[in-house]
Motif scaffolding. Structure first.
Motif, PDB file in Angstrom:
ATOM      1  N   UNK A 109      84.918 -34.470  69.653  1.00  0.00           N
ATOM      2  CA  UNK A 109      83.553 -34.910  69.872  1.00  0.00           C
ATOM      3  C   UNK A 109      83.219 -36.055  68.921  1.00  0.00           C
ATOM      4  N   UNK A 110      82.476 -37.029  69.438  1.00  0.00           N
ATOM      5  CA  UNK A 110      82.041 -38.151  68.611  1.00  0.00           C
ATOM      6  C   UNK A 110      80.524 -38.056  68.444  1.00  0.00           C
ATOM      7  N   UNK A 111      80.071 -38.077  67.207  1.00  0.00           N
ATOM      8  CA  UNK A 111      78.637 -38.070  66.929  1.00  0.00           C
ATOM      9  C   UNK A 111      78.152 -39.511  66.803  1.00  0.00           C
ATOM     10  N   UNK A 168      86.438 -32.297  65.545  1.00  0.00           N
ATOM     11  CA  UNK A 168      86.177 -30.980  66.124  1.00  0.00           C
ATOM     12  C   UNK A 168      84.817 -30.461  65.659  1.00  0.00           C
ATOM     13  N   UNK A 169      84.147 -29.773  66.574  1.00  0.00           N
ATOM     14  CA  UNK A 169      82.932 -29.035  66.226  1.00  0.00           C
ATOM     15  C   UNK A 169      83.314 -27.555  66.257  1.00  0.00           C
ATOM     16  N   UNK A 170      83.369 -26.940  65.064  1.00  0.00           N
ATOM     17  CA  UNK A 170      83.829 -25.555  64.968  1.00  0.00           C
ATOM     18  C   UNK A 170      82.658 -24.614  64.675  1.00  0.00           C
ATOM     19  N   UNK A 171      82.707 -23.454  65.287  1.00  0.00           N
ATOM     20  CA  UNK A 171      81.705 -22.425  65.012  1.00  0.00           C
ATOM     21  C   UNK A 171      81.926 -21.914  63.590  1.00  0.00           C
ATOM     22  N   UNK A 172      80.861 -21.834  62.802  1.00  0.00           N
ATOM     23  CA  UNK A 172      80.996 -21.499  61.391  1.00  0.00           C
ATOM     24  C   UNK A 172      81.607 -20.114  61.181  1.00  0.00           C
ATOM     25  N   UNK A 223      66.956 -36.904  76.614  1.00  0.00           N
ATOM     26  CA  UNK A 223      67.681 -35.687  76.978  1.00  0.00           C
ATOM     27  C   UNK A 223      69.046 -35.613  76.302  1.00  0.00           C
ATOM     28  N   UNK A 224      69.559 -36.746  75.836  1.00  0.00           N
ATOM     29  CA  UNK A 224      70.871 -36.793  75.185  1.00  0.00           C
ATOM     30  C   UNK A 224      70.774 -36.766  73.661  1.00  0.00           C
ATOM     31  N   UNK A 225      69.559 -36.688  73.131  1.00  0.00           N
ATOM     32  CA  UNK A 225      69.384 -36.767  71.692  1.00  0.00           C
ATOM     33  C   UNK A 225      69.458 -35.385  71.045  1.00  0.00           C
ATOM     34  N   UNK A 226      70.283 -35.273  70.009  1.00  0.00           N
ATOM     35  CA  UNK A 226      70.423 -34.029  69.255  1.00  0.00           C
ATOM     36  C   UNK A 226      70.368 -34.314  67.761  1.00  0.00           C
ATOM     37  N   UNK A 227      70.004 -33.285  67.024  1.00  0.00           N
ATOM     38  CA  UNK A 227      69.993 -33.330  65.568  1.00  0.00           C
ATOM     39  C   UNK A 227      71.035 -32.337  65.067  1.00  0.00           C
ATOM     40  N   UNK A 228      71.788 -32.704  64.032  1.00  0.00           N
ATOM     41  CA  UNK A 228      72.638 -31.736  63.346  1.00  0.00           C
ATOM     42  C   UNK A 228      72.226 -31.708  61.886  1.00  0.00           C
ATOM     43  N   UNK A 229      71.779 -30.546  61.428  1.00  0.00           N
ATOM     44  CA  UNK A 229      71.237 -30.418  60.082  1.00  0.00           C
ATOM     45  C   UNK A 229      72.361 -30.175  59.070  1.00  0.00           C
ATOM     46  N   UNK A 240      74.311 -19.681  65.249  1.00  0.00           N
ATOM     47  CA  UNK A 240      73.919 -21.038  65.655  1.00  0.00           C
ATOM     48  C   UNK A 240      74.348 -22.102  64.641  1.00  0.00           C
ATOM     49  N   UNK A 241      75.269 -21.743  63.745  1.00  0.00           N
ATOM     50  CA  UNK A 241      75.733 -22.706  62.741  1.00  0.00           C
ATOM     51  C   UNK A 241      77.120 -23.249  63.117  1.00  0.00           C
ATOM     52  N   UNK A 242      77.285 -24.561  62.939  1.00  0.00           N
ATOM     53  CA  UNK A 242      78.516 -25.256  63.304  1.00  0.00           C
ATOM     54  C   UNK A 242      78.953 -26.168  62.163  1.00  0.00           C
ATOM     55  N   UNK A 243      80.233 -26.545  62.191  1.00  0.00           N
ATOM     56  CA  UNK A 243      80.782 -27.483  61.216  1.00  0.00           C
ATOM     57  C   UNK A 243      81.465 -28.611  61.986  1.00  0.00           C
ATOM     58  N   UNK A 244      81.153 -29.849  61.611  1.00  0.00           N
ATOM     59  CA  UNK A 244      81.804 -30.998  62.256  1.00  0.00           C
ATOM     60  C   UNK A 244      82.850 -31.579  61.314  1.00  0.00           C
TER      61      UNK A 244
END
Length: 622
Positions: A614-616, A579-583, A526-532, A569-573
């Protein structure tokens, strides 16, 4: 007293002395009151029986294999072990042996006409609930619908003009496997094939009986089908061999150059077969499926399904319908009648060239009963040079049930999870390790699987790898890869992790307000995510972090919802600022401190606060 409520100047004796003339309204009340009292009493009696009936009060000889066990496992799979014959939660009396073993088909003129729902009268509700237990659908409603009921034509108008050359199409054998199927649903499937298929395209209909126990499915069925206008045979299995082996049994004796598989509770609509066979005529290496409409399990209403879906699967290898994307979606906008590719097929309804079916390894005969065979065939066809398509001009209704009435002989681990383990071991390469890492039942059983012959089949056909499949057939996938992040997304200020929502929608996809919660560790899925690389933050079941693009004063709510591929739905880390910023609007993902957004995440102006950091945390997936 009733007297005083009715009329204060009426003597009480008037209700005891029949010779006294009463005013009109009171005379009518006097006639109606006993009727009302009767129905009220009847309702009370029924409610009392429902609330006090216990399945153990029924004499043992009337209970038909009452060894049902139903549960939802930790992977979200609804499992029914044994034969379902009762519902102790609602205290409904078990269906008796006679009820189960009797064909009560009793069609009513016009019932279910044009796919309309069938409504059961209140007086038959208890009976309806008892019969519902037998097949896990409203058998009472099904038995009232004629075998040749009319259905709506949901095709686009252009479809009716596309298949005028159908006499040149290859003929087909229709293969239908059944196990303890209701007479009405089985034969309504058969008659829908006969009535809505050009007779010159039907080689035969093959009914494969997977060890049914109902008397009416034996000699009465054989006598009935012997008189049908299309050659129809019944093949019998003396033992319960399951859907996979039963289909193989039918395919081995089929004479038609094309095999068309249907489930035993379907209804075909106008033009369904021509639209399938036309695809195979053009390319024998294409497996083609109809659009699957919905037959409601309560009312048997025929309901149009949403066309802009294709088949895929989640991290647990459960088949899912996801929103159509990429070039297929663009193709649909140009011509919505043309067949489009799908990563996987549902598996219950499809047509395939018979020679190609056996050339490519038919079904994996190491699989048991049911489950996973659709994924195995989908991976094999695509990776070995074939195609799988959905034809929008072919529509077939399928009865979808909330739970299954069938047993899993040997238990769920020896059937479904062993089947899926075979799929992973043969076709998924490094992603097999990913599947086993997060699926303990399959991991425990994988070493007992002998897949040597299937690996040899893959080598013989020089099939491509699973990474090729993900990149080329399903590029919108949400699986981990070496070029994308996979792991936890932890908020520094709250020391909590982004989590996948549990609330399900109508399409069975979880979505809701984006939230964080205590990091559980131990690689909880439930805590697993992918960032493309494109900036999509995705997780299992094709859901993505989503935020409004419009710039507003103050925070905006962030949701997790179906992946769309849109820029919202696009973000930049930023690794330096964390920071996770909305594109689009360059606002930062933050933890809300507003009552309005309790426990949710927002995007707001970037301030450098810890709640915007945020820490990835990468997690090994293979």
């Amino acid at each position: 007293m009733f007297v005083n409520n009715a009329r204060n100047d009426t003597p009480t004796s008037a209700f005891r002395n029949p010779t006294i003339m009463l005013p009109g309204p009171l005379r009518r009340c006097r006639r109606v009151f006993p009727v009302i009292l009767f129905f009220v009493s009847l309702v009370i009696i029924i409610l009392y029986r429902l609330s006090h009936q216990n399945k153990h009060e029924i004499h043992p000889k009337h209970i038909y294999r009452a060894n049902q066990e139903e549960y939802v496992d930790k992977n979200g799979i609804k499992v029914v072990v044994g034969h379902y014959v009762g519902n102790p939660i609602h205290k409904i009396p078990n269906a008796s042996y006679d009820m189960i073993n009797t064909n009560n088909f009793d069609p009513r003129p016009g019932a279910g006409k044009n796919g309309n729902p069938v409504v059961i009268e209140p007086k038959d509700l208890l009976k309806m609930q008892q019969y519902f237990q037998i097949n896990r659908f409203n058998l009472l409603a099904s038995d009232r619908i004629p075998l040749n009921r009319s259905l709506p034509d949901f095709r686009r108008k252009k479809c009716g003009t596309l298949f005028g050359d159908y006499p040149s199409y290859p003929k087909t054998s229709i293969i239908i496997v059944f196990h303890n199927e209701a007479w009405s649903t089985l034969l309504r499937t058969v008659w829908s094939v006969i009535n809505r298929s050009p007779p010159e395209l039907l080689e035969e209909i093959i009914l494969v009986d997977d060890n049914s126990e109902r008397d009416f499915l034996r000699k009465p069925l054989e006598e009935y089908v012997s008189k049908l206008p299309v050659p129809t045979k019944v093949l019998r299995s003396k033992d319960r061999i399951g859907l996979i082996k039963a289909r193989l049994k039918g395919a081995l004796v089929a004479k038609g150059p094309v095999l068309t598989f249907l489930d035993a509770h379907c209804e075909c609509t106008t033009g369904w077969l021509e639209a399938l066979l036309s695809v195979i005529k053009e390319d024998r290496t294409t497996v083609v499926c109809p659009v699957i409409d919905i037959i409601n399990d309560d009312t048997f209403a025929y309901v149009k399904s949403f066309e802009l879906h294709w088949g895929a699967f989640n991290w647990n290898l459960q088949f899912r319908w996801y929103t159509l994307g990429g070039k297929e979606l663009k193709q649909r906008k140009v011509d919505a009648t043309q067949p489009f590719s799908t990563p996987t097929m549902a598996g219950g309804l499809f047509a395939i060239d018979r020679e190609y079916f056996f050339e490519m390894g038919a079904y994996d005969d190491g699989m048991n009963i049911w489950g996973g065979e659709n994924l195995e065939m989908s991976f094999r066809v695509w990776q070995c040079g074939g195609k799988i398509k959905i034809s929008p001009c072919s529509r077939v209704g399928h009865l979808f049930r909330k739970s299954s009435p069938y047993s899993f002989p040997g238990g769920i681990n020896k059937t479904l999870f062993s089947n899926l383990a075979r799929v992973a071991l043969v076709w998924m390469d490094d992603w097999a390790k990913f599947y086993f890492k997060f699926n303990e039942p399959a991991d425990k059983i994988k070493n007992s699987q002998n897949v040597t012959s299937r690996l040899e089949l893959r080598r013989k056909h020089q099939c491509k790898g699973f990474e090729w499949y993900l990149d080329n057939i399903w590029p919108q996938h949400f699986f981990p890869k070496d070029n994308r992040f996979f792991g936890r997304i932890r908020n520094v200020g709250q020391n909590q992790c982004l989590i996948k929502p549990q609330k399900k929608t109508i399409s069975n996809q979880p979505m809701g307000i984006a939230k964080i919660d205590t990091c559980l560790g131990d690689e909880i899925i439930l805590e697993m995510f992918v960032m493309t690389p494109e900036g999509f933050i995705m997780t299992d079941d094709s859901i993505c972090l989503d935020a409004p693009e419009k710039v507003v004063i103050g925070p905006s709510k962030v949701r997790i919802m179906a992946c769309s591929g849109y820029s919202r739905q696009k973000w930049v880390y930023d690794k330096e600022t964390e920071e996770i910023r909305h594109l689009t609007n360059q606002k930062c993902l933050d933890v809300s401190d507003s009552v309005k957004f309790t426990d949710g995440l927002v995007i707001t102006n970037c301030t450098g606060s810890n709640t915007q950091k945020w820490v990835l945390e990468a997690v090994a997936w293979k």
